[in-house]
Motif scaffolding. Structure first.
Motif, PDB file in Angstrom:
ATOM      1  N   ILE A 127      18.376  58.281 144.420  1.00 38.48           N
ATOM      2  CA  ILE A 127      18.927  58.848 143.196  1.00 38.48           C
ATOM      3  C   ILE A 127      20.104  59.781 143.492  1.00 38.48           C
ATOM      4  CG2 ILE A 127      17.588  60.990 142.934  1.00 38.48           C
ATOM      5  CD1 ILE A 127      16.897  59.988 140.082  1.00 38.48           C
ATOM      6  N   ARG A 128      20.214  60.193 144.775  1.00 37.62           N
ATOM      7  CA  ARG A 128      21.309  61.080 145.171  1.00 37.62           C
ATOM      8  C   ARG A 128      22.678  60.421 145.014  1.00 37.62           C
ATOM      9  NH1 ARG A 128      19.689  61.980 151.241  1.00 37.62           N
ATOM     10  NH2 ARG A 128      17.647  61.732 150.287  1.00 37.62           N
ATOM     11  N   TYR A 129      22.720  59.084 144.934  1.00 34.11           N
ATOM     12  CA  TYR A 129      24.006  58.391 144.823  1.00 34.11           C
ATOM     13  C   TYR A 129      24.493  58.290 143.382  1.00 34.11           C
ATOM     14  CZ  TYR A 129      23.280  57.092 149.669  1.00 34.11           C
ATOM     15  OH  TYR A 129      23.080  57.140 151.023  1.00 34.11           O
ATOM     16  N   VAL A 130      23.623  58.568 142.418  1.00 36.60           N
ATOM     17  CA  VAL A 130      23.992  58.430 141.008  1.00 36.60           C
ATOM     18  C   VAL A 130      25.138  59.373 140.618  1.00 36.60           C
ATOM     19  CG1 VAL A 130      23.163  58.725 138.646  1.00 36.60           C
ATOM     20  CG2 VAL A 130      21.775  57.474 140.321  1.00 36.60           C
ATOM     21  N   PRO A 131      25.106  60.667 140.993  1.00 33.03           N
ATOM     22  CA  PRO A 131      26.227  61.536 140.611  1.00 33.03           C
ATOM     23  C   PRO A 131      27.581  61.058 141.123  1.00 33.03           C
ATOM     24  CG  PRO A 131      24.346  62.856 141.325  1.00 33.03           C
ATOM     25  CD  PRO A 131      24.025  61.435 141.665  1.00 33.03           C
ATOM     26  N   GLU A 132      27.590  60.400 142.302  1.00 32.09           N
ATOM     27  CA  GLU A 132      28.861  59.899 142.837  1.00 32.09           C
ATOM     28  C   GLU A 132      29.424  58.799 141.950  1.00 32.09           C
ATOM     29  OE1 GLU A 132      32.166  59.183 145.332  1.00 32.09           O
ATOM     30  OE2 GLU A 132      30.834  60.906 145.076  1.00 32.09           O
ATOM     31  N   LEU A 133      28.554  57.948 141.410  1.00 32.86           N
ATOM     32  CA  LEU A 133      29.004  56.906 140.497  1.00 32.86           C
ATOM     33  C   LEU A 133      29.576  57.525 139.224  1.00 32.86           C
ATOM     34  CD1 LEU A 133      29.220  53.910 139.727  1.00 32.86           C
ATOM     35  CD2 LEU A 133      26.859  54.029 138.901  1.00 32.86           C
ATOM     36  N   ALA A 134      28.906  58.553 138.706  1.00 36.28           N
ATOM     37  CA  ALA A 134      29.412  59.239 137.512  1.00 36.28           C
ATOM     38  C   ALA A 134      30.732  59.946 137.807  1.00 36.28           C
ATOM     39  CB  ALA A 134      28.363  60.228 137.010  1.00 36.28           C
ATOM     40  N   ARG A 135      30.841  60.531 139.002  1.00 35.06           N
ATOM     41  CA  ARG A 135      32.076  61.228 139.379  1.00 35.06           C
ATOM     42  C   ARG A 135      33.261  60.288 139.379  1.00 35.06           C
ATOM     43  NH1 ARG A 135      35.448  62.089 143.300  1.00 35.06           N
ATOM     44  NH2 ARG A 135      34.491  60.530 144.647  1.00 35.06           N
ATOM     45  N   ARG A 136      33.008  59.022 139.645  1.00 36.37           N
ATOM     46  CA  ARG A 136      34.097  58.044 139.675  1.00 36.37           C
ATOM     47  C   ARG A 136      34.453  57.513 138.297  1.00 36.37           C
ATOM     48  NH1 ARG A 136      33.493  54.521 145.260  1.00 36.37           N
ATOM     49  NH2 ARG A 136      32.819  56.242 146.598  1.00 36.37           N
ATOM     50  N   PRO A 185      24.630  52.564 147.653  1.00 37.38           N
ATOM     51  CA  PRO A 185      25.406  52.840 148.873  1.00 37.38           C
ATOM     52  C   PRO A 185      26.362  51.709 149.230  1.00 37.38           C
ATOM     53  CG  PRO A 185      23.107  53.431 149.191  1.00 37.38           C
ATOM     54  CD  PRO A 185      23.184  52.702 147.885  1.00 37.38           C
ATOM     55  N   ALA A 186      25.898  50.465 149.124  1.00 42.32           N
ATOM     56  CA  ALA A 186      26.754  49.327 149.464  1.00 42.32           C
ATOM     57  C   ALA A 186      27.884  49.167 148.459  1.00 42.32           C
ATOM     58  CB  ALA A 186      25.923  48.043 149.530  1.00 42.32           C
ATOM     59  N   MET A 187      27.575  49.277 147.164  1.00 39.00           N
ATOM     60  CA  MET A 187      28.599  49.064 146.147  1.00 39.00           C
ATOM     61  C   MET A 187      29.643  50.180 146.149  1.00 39.00           C
ATOM     62  SD  MET A 187      27.867  46.172 144.902  1.00 39.00           S
ATOM     63  CE  MET A 187      27.030  45.685 146.424  1.00 39.00           C
ATOM     64  N   LEU A 188      29.212  51.416 146.363  1.00 38.52           N
ATOM     65  CA  LEU A 188      30.171  52.522 146.436  1.00 38.52           C
ATOM     66  C   LEU A 188      31.082  52.371 147.648  1.00 38.52           C
ATOM     67  CD1 LEU A 188      27.789  55.438 145.419  1.00 38.52           C
ATOM     68  CD2 LEU A 188      29.751  54.616 144.093  1.00 38.52           C
ATOM     69  N   ALA A 189      30.519  51.887 148.751  1.00 37.64           N
ATOM     70  CA  ALA A 189      31.344  51.655 149.943  1.00 37.64           C
ATOM     71  C   ALA A 189      32.344  50.534 149.697  1.00 37.64           C
ATOM     72  CB  ALA A 189      30.451  51.322 151.137  1.00 37.64           C
ATOM     73  N   LEU A 238      25.830  64.424 150.100  1.00 38.71           N
ATOM     74  CA  LEU A 238      26.065  64.502 148.667  1.00 38.71           C
ATOM     75  C   LEU A 238      25.441  65.777 148.097  1.00 38.71           C
ATOM     76  CD1 LEU A 238      25.178  60.799 147.837  1.00 38.71           C
ATOM     77  CD2 LEU A 238      27.457  61.770 148.009  1.00 38.71           C
ATOM     78  N   ALA A 239      25.926  66.176 146.940  1.00 38.80           N
ATOM     79  CA  ALA A 239      25.346  67.339 146.270  1.00 38.80           C
ATOM     80  C   ALA A 239      23.898  67.043 145.905  1.00 38.80           C
ATOM     81  CB  ALA A 239      26.157  67.661 145.021  1.00 38.80           C
ATOM     82  N   PRO A 240      23.037  68.052 145.911  1.00 39.35           N
ATOM     83  CA  PRO A 240      21.633  67.816 145.538  1.00 39.35           C
ATOM     84  C   PRO A 240      21.547  67.150 144.174  1.00 39.35           C
ATOM     85  CG  PRO A 240      21.916  70.037 146.415  1.00 39.35           C
ATOM     86  CD  PRO A 240      23.293  69.456 146.252  1.00 39.35           C
ATOM     87  N   ALA A 241      20.736  66.102 144.087  1.00 44.60           N
ATOM     88  CA  ALA A 241      20.644  65.343 142.843  1.00 44.60           C
ATOM     89  C   ALA A 241      19.378  65.665 142.056  1.00 44.60           C
ATOM     90  CB  ALA A 241      20.695  63.842 143.129  1.00 44.60           C
ATOM     91  N   VAL A 242      18.354  66.171 142.741  1.00 43.67           N
ATOM     92  CA  VAL A 242      17.091  66.455 142.075  1.00 43.67           C
ATOM     93  C   VAL A 242      17.011  67.945 141.777  1.00 43.67           C
ATOM     94  CG1 VAL A 242      14.582  66.396 142.288  1.00 43.67           C
ATOM     95  CG2 VAL A 242      15.955  64.512 143.196  1.00 43.67           C
ATOM     96  N   HIS A 243      16.876  68.263 140.513  1.00 40.46           N
ATOM     97  CA  HIS A 243      16.815  69.656 140.085  1.00 40.46           C
ATOM     98  C   HIS A 243      15.551  69.871 139.256  1.00 40.46           C
ATOM     99  CE1 HIS A 243      21.004  70.416 141.328  1.00 40.46           C
ATOM    100  NE2 HIS A 243      21.198  69.167 140.937  1.00 40.46           N
ATOM    101  N   VAL A 244      14.942  71.039 139.408  1.00 36.90           N
ATOM    102  CA  VAL A 244      13.704  71.356 138.718  1.00 36.90           C
ATOM    103  C   VAL A 244      13.936  72.546 137.800  1.00 36.90           C
ATOM    104  CG1 VAL A 244      11.278  72.000 139.011  1.00 36.90           C
ATOM    105  CG2 VAL A 244      12.380  70.513 140.691  1.00 36.90           C
TER     106      VAL A 244
END
Length: 326
Positions: A127-136, A185-189, A238-244
Motif C-alpha cells: 500500500i506504500r506505493y499508492v501515494p506515489e501513483l496519486a503524486r503522479r 512497483p513494476a508499473m511505476l518503474a 517512500l513516505a509512510p503510507a499507513v497512518h493511525v
C-alpha cells in the motif's frame, strides 16, 4: 520425498542425476532449481531457474520461480517486472474488470482502480506505493478487504476506498483503468522508464545492468541538456503510507499500560507467530509460539500477543508463561 524429508545431499544428488540423464529437458532442471531454493542455495537456484528458461522460455513455473528468486536476491526492478507472470498462472485469479489494465502510461487525470489481490500482509506491504501513483496525477480508488477499509482510507492520495468482493461504491465514479496493488512497483518503474526514454534494466543473471544511471549519459559538448524524470526505484524510501488516528494510539497506550508496560524501561512489541494454516507453505512461515519461547527472556522487551485464528491456541500450551493476550 527426499527433499521433503530434509535429506539435502541425497535429494540434490537425485535431481542432478535426472538433469544428467535429460540435459536438454527443462523439467529436470526446474526440479533441481526448486530443490536448491528449498535448501537455501539461492545463487545456484537462480542460475538453475534461468537455465530452465533457456531450455524452455515458456516454462510457466520456471518463470514464476525465477521472479521470486530475483526478488530474494534484491534485484527488485527485474524481479517485480517478472512477478507479473503470477496472473498467467492464475494464482491469484486476476480481477474481472471492464476497463483496461493500467500499463504504466501517464496516469495524469485518470481515475485508476487499485485492487488488493492477496492477503492482509501483502496489502500492508504494498500500500506504500499508492501515494506515489496519486503524486503522479492519478485519482486513486483503492479496493481492499473490508476489515482494512478504515486503515486504507488514511493512506495519502486515496480518493475513495471500496470493499473487495462487492460492487464499487458510487463515490468511486467512472473508472478509466485498473491495476493490481502488487503490480504497482513494476508499473511505476515502467512509467519512469518511458518518461526517461530508457528501457527497464534487463541484465543477464549475475551481471550488472549497464547504463542504468538516473542522470543518464553526459551531454555532448555544445549540445542542449534535456531534463529527465528520475528512474523509479521499486524499493525507494517512500513516505509512510499507513497512518493511525491519534485517539486510537492513545487508547492502545492506555491498554498496554494496564498490562504492566513500563514505557521508560521497556520496548512494547506486538507478536503474531502464525499465518493462515490453509496456505500451502504455512509451515515454513509460521514457526508457532513454542519454538519462539526463548524470545520472552530478552531483557527490556514486553511482549503482547496479538495472534488470531488457529495460532491462538498456542497460548494455552504455554499457560505458565506471562504473555498478555490482547
Amino acid at each position: 520425498l527426499l527433499k521433503e524429508q530434509g535429506r539435502q545431499g541425497e535429494s540434490l544428488a537425485a535431481y542432478q542425476r535426472a538433469v544428467a540423464l535429460a540435459p536438454a529437458s527443462a523439467e529436470p532442471m526446474h526440479n533441481l532449481a526448486v530443490a536448491l531454493e528449498h535448501f537455501g542455495d539461492w545463487g545456484l537456484a537462480l542460475a538453475a531457474f534461468s537455465r530452465t528458461l533457456e531450455l524452455d522460455p515458456n516454462h510457466l513455473d520456471g518463470r514464476w520461480n525465477r521472479a521470486l528468486a530475483l526478488l530474494l536476491h534484491g534485484r527488485y526492478e527485474q524481479g517485480f517486472d517478472a512477478y507479473e507472470v503470477r496472473f498467467e498462472r492464475r494464482q491469484p485469479e486476476p480481477r474481472v474488470c471492464a476497463e483496461p489494465l493500467w500499463d504504466g502510461g501517464d496516469p495524469t487525470g485518470k481515475t485508476i482502480l487499485v485492487w488488493a489481490e492477496q492477503g492482509f500482509g501483502d496489502a500492508l506491504q504494498f500500500i506504500r506505493y499508492v501515494p506515489e501513483l496519486a503524486r503522479r496525477g492519478a485519482r486513486v480508488v483503492l479496493e481492499v478487504l473490508e476489515p482494512m477499509m478504515a486503515l486504507a482510507a488514511a493512506v495519502p492520495g486515496v480518493a475513495v476506498v471500496t470493499p473487495r468482493g462487492g460492487t464499487l461504491l458510487a463515490e468511486a465514479g467512472p473508472i478509466d483503468c485498473h491495476v493490481a496493488l502488487m503490480s504497482l512497483p513494476a508499473m511505476l518503474a515502467r512509467a519512469s522508464a518511458t518518461a526517461t526514454s530508457e528501457p527497464p534494466a534487463r541484465a543477464a543473471d549475475g551481471q550488472a545492468a549497464a547504463g542504468n544511471s538516473s542522470s543518464g549519459p553526459a551531454a555532448a559538448p555544445g549540445s542542449t541538456s534535456i531534463a529527465r524524470t528520475p528512474r523509479f526505484d521499486p524499493l525507494v524510501r517512500l513516505a509512510p503510507a499507513v497512518h493511525v488516528d491519534p485517539s486510537r494510539i492513545t487508547s492502545w497506550r492506555e491498554r498496554l499500560l494496564g498490562h504492566g508496560w513500563q514505557p521508560r524501561a521497556e520496548l512494547a512489541v506486538g507478536w503474531v507467530w502464525a499465518g493462515n494454516p490453509n496456505v500451502k507453505s504455512d509451515s515454513w512461515r509460521s514457526p508457532r509460539l513454542p519454538a519462539l519461547q526463548g524470545l520472552l527472556e530478552v531483557p527490556g522487551v514486553r511482549w503482547f500477543a496479538l495472534q488470531k485464528g488457529d495460532g491462538h491456541r498456542d497460548i494455552e500450551a504455554l499457560a505458565a508463561v506471562a504473555l498478555p493476550d490482547i
